[in-house]
Design an enzyme around this catalytic site. Structure first.
Site, mmCIF file in Angstrom:
data_model
loop_
_atom_site.group_PDB
_atom_site.id
_atom_site.type_symbol
_atom_site.label_atom_id
_atom_site.label_comp_id
_atom_site.label_asym_id
_atom_site.label_seq_id
_atom_site.Cartn_x
_atom_site.Cartn_y
_atom_site.Cartn_z
ATOM 1 N N ARG A 211 44.141 25.906 43.411
ATOM 2 C CA ARG A 211 43.208 25.309 44.374
ATOM 3 C C ARG A 211 42.403 24.228 43.669
ATOM 4 O O ARG A 211 41.699 24.523 42.709
ATOM 5 C CB ARG A 211 42.236 26.371 44.914
ATOM 6 C CG ARG A 211 42.916 27.625 45.493
ATOM 7 C CD ARG A 211 43.310 27.389 46.936
ATOM 8 N NE ARG A 211 44.101 28.492 47.446
ATOM 9 C CZ ARG A 211 43.683 29.333 48.389
ATOM 10 N NH1 ARG A 211 42.474 29.217 48.898
ATOM 11 N NH2 ARG A 211 44.487 30.288 48.829
ATOM 12 N N GLU A 213 39.660 23.027 43.987
ATOM 13 C CA GLU A 213 38.275 23.116 44.458
ATOM 14 C C GLU A 213 37.420 22.218 43.579
ATOM 15 O O GLU A 213 37.480 22.313 42.361
ATOM 16 C CB GLU A 213 37.729 24.548 44.310
ATOM 17 C CG GLU A 213 38.683 25.636 44.702
ATOM 18 C CD GLU A 213 38.249 26.315 45.978
ATOM 19 O OE1 GLU A 213 37.343 25.787 46.645
ATOM 20 O OE2 GLU A 213 38.831 27.363 46.301
ATOM 21 N N ARG A 219 32.390 32.108 41.168
ATOM 22 C CA ARG A 219 33.429 32.918 41.821
ATOM 23 C C ARG A 219 34.652 32.112 42.255
ATOM 24 O O ARG A 219 35.475 32.599 43.025
ATOM 25 C CB ARG A 219 32.831 33.695 42.992
ATOM 26 C CG ARG A 219 32.277 32.832 44.068
ATOM 27 C CD ARG A 219 31.288 33.618 44.908
ATOM 28 N NE ARG A 219 30.655 32.734 45.856
ATOM 29 C CZ ARG A 219 30.976 32.643 47.133
ATOM 30 N NH1 ARG A 219 31.907 33.407 47.638
ATOM 31 N NH2 ARG A 219 30.379 31.800 47.922
ATOM 32 N N HIS A 220 34.736 30.873 41.784
ATOM 33 C CA HIS A 220 35.919 30.058 42.094
ATOM 34 C C HIS A 220 36.653 29.678 40.817
ATOM 35 O O HIS A 220 36.034 29.347 39.817
ATOM 36 C CB HIS A 220 35.521 28.770 42.817
ATOM 37 C CG HIS A 220 35.148 28.984 44.240
ATOM 38 N ND1 HIS A 220 33.853 29.200 44.635
ATOM 39 C CD2 HIS A 220 35.903 29.037 45.357
ATOM 40 C CE1 HIS A 220 33.827 29.375 45.949
ATOM 41 N NE2 HIS A 220 35.058 29.288 46.420
ATOM 42 N N GLU A 357 33.700 37.467 49.548
ATOM 43 C CA GLU A 357 34.986 37.693 50.220
ATOM 44 C C GLU A 357 36.069 38.002 49.186
ATOM 45 O O GLU A 357 36.174 37.338 48.171
ATOM 46 C CB GLU A 357 35.357 36.412 50.978
ATOM 47 C CG GLU A 357 36.707 36.470 51.647
ATOM 48 C CD GLU A 357 37.243 35.078 51.979
ATOM 49 O OE1 GLU A 357 36.503 34.272 52.567
ATOM 50 O OE2 GLU A 357 38.409 34.813 51.634
ATOM 51 N N SER A 360 41.695 37.494 52.786
ATOM 52 C CA SER A 360 41.886 36.944 54.135
ATOM 53 C C SER A 360 43.244 37.418 54.616
ATOM 54 O O SER A 360 44.178 37.520 53.818
ATOM 55 C CB SER A 360 41.948 35.421 54.130
ATOM 56 O OG SER A 360 40.717 34.883 53.835
ATOM 57 N N ARG A 408 38.685 38.242 41.818
ATOM 58 C CA ARG A 408 37.483 38.685 42.544
ATOM 59 C C ARG A 408 37.439 40.206 42.649
ATOM 60 O O ARG A 408 36.368 40.804 42.646
ATOM 61 C CB ARG A 408 37.436 38.055 43.929
ATOM 62 C CG ARG A 408 37.118 36.585 43.849
ATOM 63 C CD ARG A 408 36.684 36.074 45.186
ATOM 64 N NE ARG A 408 36.436 34.650 45.121
ATOM 65 C CZ ARG A 408 36.122 33.919 46.167
ATOM 66 N NH1 ARG A 408 36.018 34.486 47.359
ATOM 67 N NH2 ARG A 408 35.917 32.636 46.042
HETATM 68 P P1 AMO Z 1 42.458 32.542 51.243
HETATM 69 O O1 AMO Z 1 42.505 31.066 51.015
HETATM 70 O O2 AMO Z 1 41.246 33.083 51.917
HETATM 71 O O3 AMO Z 1 43.700 33.029 52.102
HETATM 72 O O4 AMO Z 1 42.643 33.276 49.852
HETATM 73 C C1 AMO Z 1 42.744 34.678 49.784
HETATM 74 C C2 AMO Z 1 41.830 35.226 48.707
HETATM 75 O O5 AMO Z 1 42.140 34.640 47.446
HETATM 76 C C3 AMO Z 1 40.971 34.492 46.667
HETATM 77 N N1 AMO Z 1 40.769 33.091 46.338
HETATM 78 C C4 AMO Z 1 40.203 32.642 45.199
HETATM 79 N N2 AMO Z 1 39.725 33.289 44.128
HETATM 80 C C5 AMO Z 1 39.202 32.551 43.137
HETATM 81 N N3 AMO Z 1 39.131 31.211 43.145
HETATM 82 C C6 AMO Z 1 39.614 30.510 44.193
HETATM 83 N N4 AMO Z 1 39.557 29.177 44.200
HETATM 84 C C7 AMO Z 1 40.173 31.233 45.284
HETATM 85 N N5 AMO Z 1 40.726 30.886 46.480
HETATM 86 C C8 AMO Z 1 41.077 32.017 47.081
HETATM 87 C C9 AMO Z 1 39.820 35.029 47.507
HETATM 88 C C10 AMO Z 1 40.359 34.911 48.907
HETATM 89 O O6 AMO Z 1 39.755 35.833 49.782
HETATM 90 N N6 AMO Z 1 47.219 32.610 52.828
HETATM 91 C C11 AMO Z 1 45.924 33.263 52.962
HETATM 92 C C12 AMO Z 1 46.039 34.771 52.849
HETATM 93 C C13 AMO Z 1 46.765 35.429 53.995
HETATM 94 O O7 AMO Z 1 46.411 35.163 55.155
HETATM 95 O O8 AMO Z 1 47.688 36.219 53.740
HETATM 96 C C14 AMO Z 1 45.005 32.716 51.885
HETATM 97 O O9 AMO Z 1 45.407 32.150 50.892
HETATM 98 O O10 AMO Z 1 39.588 36.374 47.141
#
Ligand code: AMO
Length: 434
Positions: A211, A213, A219-220, A357, A360, A408
């Site tokens: 990602r 970001e 937490r990212h 969170e 998802s 997380r």
């Molecule tokens: P989403 O984008 O919410 O959903 O990602 C799912 C979970 O992955 C973790 N996460 C991260 N952890 C750390 N750093 C990040 N940059 C980061 N991005 C995401 C979080 C988040 O809740 N395809 C959907 C899932 C699905 O519907 O099956 C998805 O990727 O804990």
């Protein structure tokens, strides 16, 4: 390599070779103690200066801290030694000398800032607490794998170099693939869905997601580990049931098999396995409860994303893991199915730890026409996703699943302040090496 005995396995009355790092040298004059550390713990080596071979004693006394040494000798009972035994050496060899100046103190007595620790992660991991986190992480992944297998899910590995993003265009890392633009995958989302359309039906994957970001937060990460699940003939409620089971199993595995590590982290007393029955709040209830806490300057209204402070306030209010269900359809991705009796409501859900969170998920749109319409509503070009959408014309069962952020999960389980503590070599805005 010659046979060696781990520090924790050295029993009185046997002759051993122990090997590891010089943790400490305690020189008391006529007698000195060399403390050798290996992956199982520490062991004391007794050096009696006037009674033992002078060269051997000098070798031991001259070894810099953190040098790698090998010690042959007899194990004797010694109640005053840290582990109740000590090695009376017949030979000491410095296998790899360490510099006298180290960038951080691996004994942990002198603390170091996180960036210094991450720059020198190998040395940082010599600390018991740091090692404990990764031992627990390994146990979490084992626990998770076991429970998925018990649910008859097949572990899959899907491509990380892809042609299209799925989780929003701005967070993509572009790369060059033989002269063409490609991307690092944000999520195995589309592949796991394609798998339920195969005869395999139920799958999981534990793998990296990327990602781009922009923000650097505690937490990212820019490269994270996603624990993904997908099953044919499941709806969102069944997917939530599996989610609860998997998270609880991860805690169970740690509670059962990581006593020593929890002790090292000072968590042995307070470590609690969640109930496995997480409250399920609708999005509407969630915004009402957030508004009622008064934590936000402005009241949330239907359709708003939940701001971080709102999530915190709700997390404190609920006080355990919980789900938020029935989100407004507009703020969930194109692949999530809406409720049949109310198209404005999505079957998407999030699973929350009181701090943040974790998951998802949702039931997926498996009807071809609706799927294409969903792409268009989100401003995406369905043609670009043809490799995915066309499989929905050849018999795609209803299905549901979720993605859980591995780091997380570890972070919240162990109460870590920063997600990077649970990643060996984190990737973030500032960090591309080591
Ligand atoms: P989403 O984008 O919410 O959903 O990602 C799912 C979970 O992955 C973790 N996460 C991260 N952890 C750390 N750093 C990040 N940059 C980061 N991005 C995401 C979080 C988040 O809740 N395809 C959907 C899932 C699905 O519907 O099956 C998805 O990727 O804990």
């Amino acid at each position: 390599m010659d046979e060696r005995t781990y520090a924790a396995d050295a029993e009185p009355g046997v002759t051993v070779t122990v090997a590891g790092w010089v943790h400490e040298l305690r020189d008391l004059g006529g007698i000195a103690f060399l403390i050798v550390r290996d992956t199982t713990g520490r062991i004391q080596v007794k050096l009696e200066k006037d009674e033992m071979d002078a060269d051997m004693v000098d070798t031991a006394l001259d070894a810099n801290r953190e040098s790698v040494v090998r010690v042959d000798g007899a194990v004797e009972e010694e109640p005053r030694a840290p582990t109740g035994v000590e090695v009376v050496p017949t030979g000491v060899e410095v296998v790899a000398e360490a510099d006298t100046q180290l960038p951080l103190d691996p004994s942990g007595k002198v603390g170091a800032e996180l960036p210094t620790r991450l720059d020198n992660r190998t040395l940082d991991l010599r600390r018991e607490e740091a090692q404990a986190i990764f031992e627990i992480r390994a146990e979490v992944l084992r626990g998770v794998r076991d429970v998925f297998r018990a649910h008859e899910a097949t572990e899959i590995n899907t491509p990380k170099i892809v042609a299209t993003g799925t989780e929003g265009g701005t967070e993509l890392f572009p790369i060059t693939y033989f002269g063409e633009e490609a991307f690092m995958n944000q999520s195995p989302q589309l592949f796991k869905q394609l798998m339920v359309g195969s005869g395999v039906e139920r799958v999981f994957e534990i793998g990296p997601i990327f990602r781009a970001e922009e923000h650097n937060t505690p937490r990212h990460l820019n490269e994270a580990t996603s624990i993904d699940f997908e099953s044919a003939f499941y709806d969102h409620t069944e997917a939530m049931d599996v989610c609860e089971t998997v998270v609880t199993a991860a805690y169970d595995a740690v509670a059962e098999n990581c006593e020593r590590e929890l002790e090292a982290l000072g968590l042995a007393e307070e470590f609690e396995v969640p109930s496995g029955d997480f409250p399920r709040l609708t999005y509407e209830e969630a915004i009402e409860r957030i508004n009622a806490t008064g934590a936000l300057d402005e009241q949330l209204v239907w359709g708003d994303d939940l701001p971080t402070e709102g999530e915190h306030a709700l997390g404190q209010d609920v006080g355990e893991h919980y789900f938020i269900t029935d989100w407004p359809a507009d703020i969930k991705p194109f692949y999530i199915k809406n409720h049949d009796d109310d198209e404005t409501l999505s079957t998407g859900f999030d699973m929350m730890h009181p701090r943040m969170e974790l998951v998802s998920g949702g039931q997926r749109e498996h009807r071809y026409d609706r799927l294409i319409a969903g792409f268009e509503q989100q401003g995406l070009d369905p043609e670009q996703f043809e490799y995915y959408t066309k499989m929905f014309r050849y018999g795609m069962p209803p299905h549901a699943g979720w993605g859980l952020g591995g780091e997380r999960l570890i972070m919240t389980m162990l109460g870590l302040d920063n997600i990077r503590e649970g990643v060996l070599f984190p990737r973030d805005r500032q960090r591309l090496s080591p």
